[in-house]
Structure formats: C-alpha cells, structure tokens
Design a protein around this motif. Structure first.
Motif, PDB file in Angstrom:
ATOM      1  N   ASN A  42       0.825  -1.211   0.000  1.00  0.00           N
ATOM      2  CA  ASN A  42       0.000   0.000   0.000  1.00  0.00           C
ATOM      3  C   ASN A  42       0.861   1.265   0.000  1.00  0.00           C
ATOM      4  O   ASN A  42       0.559   2.232  -0.693  1.00  0.00           O
ATOM      5  CB  ASN A  42      -0.958  -0.009   1.191  1.00  0.00           C
ATOM      6  N   LEU A  45       2.227   2.238  -3.350  1.00  0.00           N
ATOM      7  CA  LEU A  45       1.260   2.837  -4.274  1.00  0.00           C
ATOM      8  C   LEU A  45       0.796   4.218  -3.826  1.00  0.00           C
ATOM      9  O   LEU A  45       0.071   4.899  -4.549  1.00  0.00           O
ATOM     10  CB  LEU A  45       0.029   1.923  -4.404  1.00  0.00           C
ATOM     11  N   ASN A  47      -1.119   4.464  -1.253  1.00  0.00           N
ATOM     12  CA  ASN A  47      -2.406   4.191  -0.600  1.00  0.00           C
ATOM     13  C   ASN A  47      -2.299   4.418   0.896  1.00  0.00           C
ATOM     14  O   ASN A  47      -1.196   4.547   1.445  1.00  0.00           O
ATOM     15  CB  ASN A  47      -2.801   2.717  -0.804  1.00  0.00           C
ATOM     16  N   ARG A  69      -5.010   1.681 -13.798  1.00  0.00           N
ATOM     17  CA  ARG A  69      -4.608   1.726 -12.388  1.00  0.00           C
ATOM     18  C   ARG A  69      -3.167   1.232 -12.261  1.00  0.00           C
ATOM     19  O   ARG A  69      -2.662   0.575 -13.176  1.00  0.00           O
ATOM     20  CB  ARG A  69      -5.474   0.792 -11.523  1.00  0.00           C
ATOM     21  N   CYS A  70      -2.544   1.507 -11.121  1.00  0.00           N
ATOM     22  CA  CYS A  70      -1.258   0.877 -10.827  1.00  0.00           C
ATOM     23  C   CYS A  70      -1.486  -0.301  -9.888  1.00  0.00           C
ATOM     24  O   CYS A  70      -2.424  -0.272  -9.073  1.00  0.00           O
ATOM     25  CB  CYS A  70      -0.299   1.871 -10.177  1.00  0.00           C
ATOM     26  N   SER A 120      -3.843   0.772  -6.762  1.00  0.00           N
ATOM     27  CA  SER A 120      -3.916   2.169  -6.311  1.00  0.00           C
ATOM     28  C   SER A 120      -5.377   2.561  -6.101  1.00  0.00           C
ATOM     29  O   SER A 120      -6.232   2.335  -6.954  1.00  0.00           O
ATOM     30  CB  SER A 120      -3.224   3.105  -7.299  1.00  0.00           C
ATOM     31  N   PRO A 159      -7.951   6.616  -6.681  1.00  0.00           N
ATOM     32  CA  PRO A 159      -6.588   6.683  -6.149  1.00  0.00           C
ATOM     33  C   PRO A 159      -6.208   8.097  -5.716  1.00  0.00           C
ATOM     34  O   PRO A 159      -6.888   9.058  -6.073  1.00  0.00           O
ATOM     35  CB  PRO A 159      -5.729   6.230  -7.322  1.00  0.00           C
ATOM     36  N   TRP A 163      -1.013   9.299  -8.666  1.00  0.00           N
ATOM     37  CA  TRP A 163      -0.805   7.860  -8.499  1.00  0.00           C
ATOM     38  C   TRP A 163       0.010   7.257  -9.641  1.00  0.00           C
ATOM     39  O   TRP A 163       0.774   6.327  -9.449  1.00  0.00           O
ATOM     40  CB  TRP A 163      -2.144   7.141  -8.345  1.00  0.00           C
ATOM     41  N   SER A 166       3.936   6.610  -9.464  1.00  0.00           N
ATOM     42  CA  SER A 166       4.596   5.516  -8.735  1.00  0.00           C
ATOM     43  C   SER A 166       5.034   4.405  -9.680  1.00  0.00           C
ATOM     44  O   SER A 166       5.775   3.505  -9.285  1.00  0.00           O
ATOM     45  CB  SER A 166       3.643   4.922  -7.690  1.00  0.00           C
TER      46      SER A 166
END
Lengths: 324, 252
Positions: A42, A45, A47, A69-70, A120, A159, A163, A166
């Motif tokens: 997390n 990312l 998060n 998304r990642c 993410s 996210p 984001w 990353s």
C-alpha cells in the motif's frame, strides 16, 4: 472503476488490516496473514496502509481491469503477468484500461504461499464493522463474505493524486520481509507456560516442528515431538491472540492465525511474535520451523525495525514520485 | 479467586489480567469493573479489551504503549476498580416461543429432567442469567445461572444447521444461537430477536459481557409480530437497569 475476475485461484480474498474492536463480542479479527507485505504494498502505491487488497494463496488468479490503475504484488514472489508480459513482484506496474493481470498458480516453498495484489485506490467492498476484511467462516465482510469467484466484479476506489507517478517504483530487496529462511520464529512464554513440564517447555523451544496440511487462515497445526503437560491440557476458556501456541492433549502445537476464534480452552505454551507469525504464514506444508525463546522487548524490536523500514520506503516513494 | 490478579504476557501486543483459575461470578464482575475503569481512561495505544470468564485481555500497540507503562496503569486501575461502588444490573428481556417446531428437543429435556413442558418453561423463565462472556460465534453468550434441575446433556449427534435465535440447554449451560450454525444443544425454543447484526456499527451484538438476560415466554403469534418488527427495524428490545443488586458490588 472495477475489475472482473477471470480466474479466482485457490483462495483469493479481500483483506485490510482487520476487524478490530469487536473481539469482546465474539467476532474474529481476520485481516491479512502477512500484514507487513500488505502495508509495504500500500505504501508503494501511495495508498493508506489500511486500504483493502487481495490476498492470494499460491496464486492462480487473473482479472481484467476496466480502467487504468497501478498495481504491485508483494508477499510471496509469485510470477506476475500484465497483458501476457512478465512483470516482477515488488515493483509498481501500470495496467491500462482493458488490461489483464494474471498470477499463475505456483507451489514453491522457496518463495512462500501468500501474495498481496495491491491496487492504487484500494479495493472497494462495503465496510462491515469498520473493516473490509473477509471472514469466510462467518460469511462476513469482503466480497459477499466469501472468496472471489469467476465473473465477480470488484470495485476499486479513487486513487490519490499523482498515483501514476509511482509506476516503476521498486521496493529494495533489503526491505522485503522474505520468508526468513531457516531463521527461528521468535516466541515468548505464553500465559499457561506453568501448565507444562520442564521437559515439555525444553522440547518446544529446542526441537523442529513441521507445518502440516491441516494449516489454514485459522491456525497452523504442527507435527513434531510431543510437548508434555503437568496435569492436563484443558483450561477455562480465555482470550487468544494472533500467534498463540495452543497445545491440546495430544501434545502437538497449533499456532493460531488471522481467522482464529476469539477465545479458547487449551493451554498456551507460548505466543509467536507478531513479526514471526507473519513469516510463519508464508510457510507451506512440509516446511520445518523452530522457535526461539525471546523477551517481549526483542519481539517489539522486530516491529520497531519494520516501522522504520516502512517509513524509509514511504520517503523513497515520495522522492521517486517527485523526480524530475 | 486470587488475592491479587495475575498479569500474564500474551505475546508482544497483549496483556492478560487473570482474576481466577475457575469460573466465578465475583471474579467476572471484578474484571468487568476493571474493563470499565480502563476504558474510561482512554489509554493511548490500547486496541481493545476482551473479557472472558475469568480474565481480561488487553490488546495494545507496543509501539505506542510499552508493556511496563500498561502494567503500571493496570495496577493503579485495579485499586481504583476495587473501590468503585455498585455496578448497575443491566437486564435484557428475551422473548422466547417455547416448544413445538421452535423447540424440537423439549421432549428430550422433559424425559431427562422429569418436568413437563410448563414446568420447564416456568423454571427457565424464573431466573436472570449472567452473561460471562461472548465467543464461539459473533454474539454467542456464555450464560450462568441455569437451574441445575434443568441440566440435560448435549445431543449425542449434533445438528448440522441450527437457526439463529434457537434457545437451548447443554449440560448446565443455556443460551441462544446468535447465527445459523451447527451445534449439539437441546433446543427448547426460539427468540425472534436478532442477536448479531453486522450492519449495526455501534452494537453489532444485542448482548454484551456483563449483561443479564431474562427469558420471557411468548405465544407463536407474539413471536411472529416481534419477528416482523425486528425485520422492519422497528423493534426495541426491552431493557432495564436494576440498581439494588447487593451481590453486584465491585468491592472485594
């Protein structure tokens, strides 16, 4: 945003850091078997540490993303493929809209068995009593209280800003928890240590035990030399924790894990440290484990050292994100 | 009960305060008092308290609260909780429809105890039961106080599915199944109350450790009415507090 599950794998479940605060009402905490890999993922990312992720047991999972998304795969370093191309674990990858993420099944004791697929924004399932964790036995939380199945559509939350930046971030090898190799598991004397004979205690702390196939998210049953009690194995039920080592009448230890019951009626010879219990979670049936008798301070030092690693990783990620 | 409760380490993140090696109401009341005193102090780093028959587990974050400091707080709180006065007796009235399809083992209990159905109901509803702890499944309460004349051994072959709300007897224990689950208790009735509701953030379980339960016999029609109100979210269980319970003092 959501992703559609193509293959669920042997056991893929939604987990955050667990449903704390309700054990007094008989409610199991659940949460990840290896919380440290989840938290590292997390942080990589951007998060929240407690965001929900997928816990995969020996892989076998595939899903199609409906939006960009990642993702990062932490924990056991299983092979990861994005749109058919190999993508290393512990590295942040971008998945395009319509992209396919796959983690083929692999039974490899050298890498471990529990991986965390973090996205993410975090997985979006309803909060139940403050947590998104799945407790399958109680059919509570996660996605409909159960493991994922083919065709499930799983939501993902929005996210954090930046984001995408990353992408490509790698967790240095030194900060990955790994499997601990043959290092002994740290354990402290348990609340009923006095119920065991001196020989029994010596046996527990000196002999090797083998993880049996009767090991799951509730507890790991170990096979090995018998641990002898002074008088009996039964007590009036009292509280248990993640890592409690119960020894029933047969003298074989059971280490209680994430989906443990809240109370139990067997003598507890020891408690595995929080850090070592997560390392045990990566062991497979047939693996040998040993216990080292440590103080509560030594066990807490393991946690302190992880916290500083986690902070360092967060700083590295921040620097990576703001690179020119 | 020990003169001085034992502080037992349970790993790096939990401290157990053990009051007695056995099941004793006095010990349980004392640990409930300690739990209340500690909860009121809102100690930084404490995750939660888990009371059992005879001990209180304190789960904490060792990076925010040291074991030493926690032990110190517990010791002073133990003294404080010993001095605190009476604990109110919180009673929950649990309506139960006895016998028939709701209590399929009424005949077993009758033949084992020698009482007819009315006798069993009268005895089962005539005392208040103390909830020592919750466990087994979410909201399942371990109750003390069953009239020993009603004690009946478990079924020799457990059922694979028992509906939530089923009220049963197992040896000297009585209680209600909080969720659908397997089990071997002799079922004598069923309550329409929802004992576990995961969507209720504040109080996911109807009963908390330290509460008292009073069973009340209702007719099948009343049962259905209550059940309908519970489903509609309209039913407020009957609760009251008795303050004159002399045996409820926290003092040793």
């Amino acid at each position: 945003m959501s992703f559609i599950v193509e293959k669920p794998g042997m056991l893929t479940i939604v987990q955050d850091l667990g449903r704390w605060g309700h054990q007094s009402r008989g409610l199991t905490v659940s949460g990840p078997m290896d919380q440290f890999s989840l938290r590292l993922g997390n942080v990589m990312l951007g998060n929240d540490e407690n965001d929900a992720v997928l816990e995969l047991t020996i892989g076998g999972f595939a899903a199609v993303f409906q939006e960009e998304r990642c993702v990062v795969l932490t924990g056991a370093e299983l092979p990861l493929y994005i749109d058919g191309h190999p993508a290393p674990a512990w590295t942040v990858h971008r998945v395009t809209s319509g992209g396919r993420v796959a983690v083929p099944a692999k039974f490899d004791p050298s890498v471990g068995c529990r991986s965390y697929l973090c996205v993410s924004g975090g997985v979006d399932v309803p909060l139940v009593m403050g947590s998104r964790s799945t407790f399958t036995r109680g059919r509570i939380g996660g996605y409909k209280g159960r493991a994922l199945a083919s065709g499930d559509v799983i939501g993902v939350l929005a996210p954090s800003p930046l984001w995408r930046r990353s992408e490509g971030f790698v967790c240095p090898a030194g900060l990955r928890p790994g499997r601990f190799g043959d290092e002994p598991l740290y354990a402290m004397d348990g609340p009923q240590i006095d119920a065991f004979t001196e020989a029994g205690v010596r046996t527990f702390y000196s002999e090797a035990y083998t993880v049996t196939d009767k090991s799951d998210r509730m507890g790991f049953r170990l096979e090995g030399p018998i641990i002898s009690h002074k008088a009996g194995a039964d007590i009036v039920s009292d509280g248990i924790v993640h890592g409690s080592v119960q020894v029933p009448g047969d003298g074989k230890p059971i280490v209680l894990m994430s989906d443990r019951q809240t109370t139990g009626g067997y003598t507890k010879i020891a408690v595995v440290s929080t850090w070592s219990a997560a390392r045990l979670a990566q062991k497979m049936p047939g693996d040998a484990v040993r216990f080292r008798r440590v103080s509560e301070k030594e066990a807490t030092d393991q946690l302190r050292s992880f916290e500083s690693d986690l902070r360092r990783l967060g700083e590295m990620r921040a620097a990576y994100r703001s690179r020119a | 009960m020990y003169d001085v409760p034992k502080l037992l380490g349970s790993g790096d993140s939990c401290l157990v305060v053990e009051f007695s090696p056995a099941i004793e109401m006095e010990a349980n009341i004392r640990l409930q008092c300690l739990r209340r005193v500690l909860a009121d102090r809102k100690i930084r780093g404490v995750r939660e308290f888990v009371p059992t028959y005879r001990s209180l587990s304190i789960h904490y974050d060792p990076l925010r609260l040291s074991r030493e400091k926690l032990e110190g707080i517990v010791s002073t709180s133990l003294e404080q909780s010993r001095e605190s006065a009476e604990v109110p007796k919180r009673v929950l009235v649990m309506p139960v429809v006895y016998g028939g399809e709701y209590g399929p083992d009424m005949a077993n209990v009758s033949s084992h105890t020698g009482f007819d159905e009315d006798g069993i109901i009268r005895r089962h509803t005539s005392v208040d039961y103390y909830c020592y702890m919750l466990g087994f499944t979410p909201g399942f309460s371990y109750l003390g106080g069953l009239d020993e004349a009603l004690a009946t051994p478990r079924l020799s072959k457990p059922r694979t599915l028992i509906p939530a709300g089923s009220v049963g007897i197992a040896g000297k224990q009585t209680g209600a199944y909080s969720i659908d689950s397997p089990g071997g208790w002799q079922l004598i009735g069923r309550t329409p109350l929802r004992l576990f509701d995961p969507n209720d953030e504040e109080n996911p379980t109807l009963i908390d450790a330290g509460d008292w339960i009073r069973f009340k016999s209702v007719t099948e029609t009343e049962y259905r009415d209550i059940e309908r109100d519970v489903s509609a979210g309209k039913y407020r269980p009957e609760r009251f507090v008795e303050r004159n319970g002399g045996d409820m003092a926290c003092r040793s």
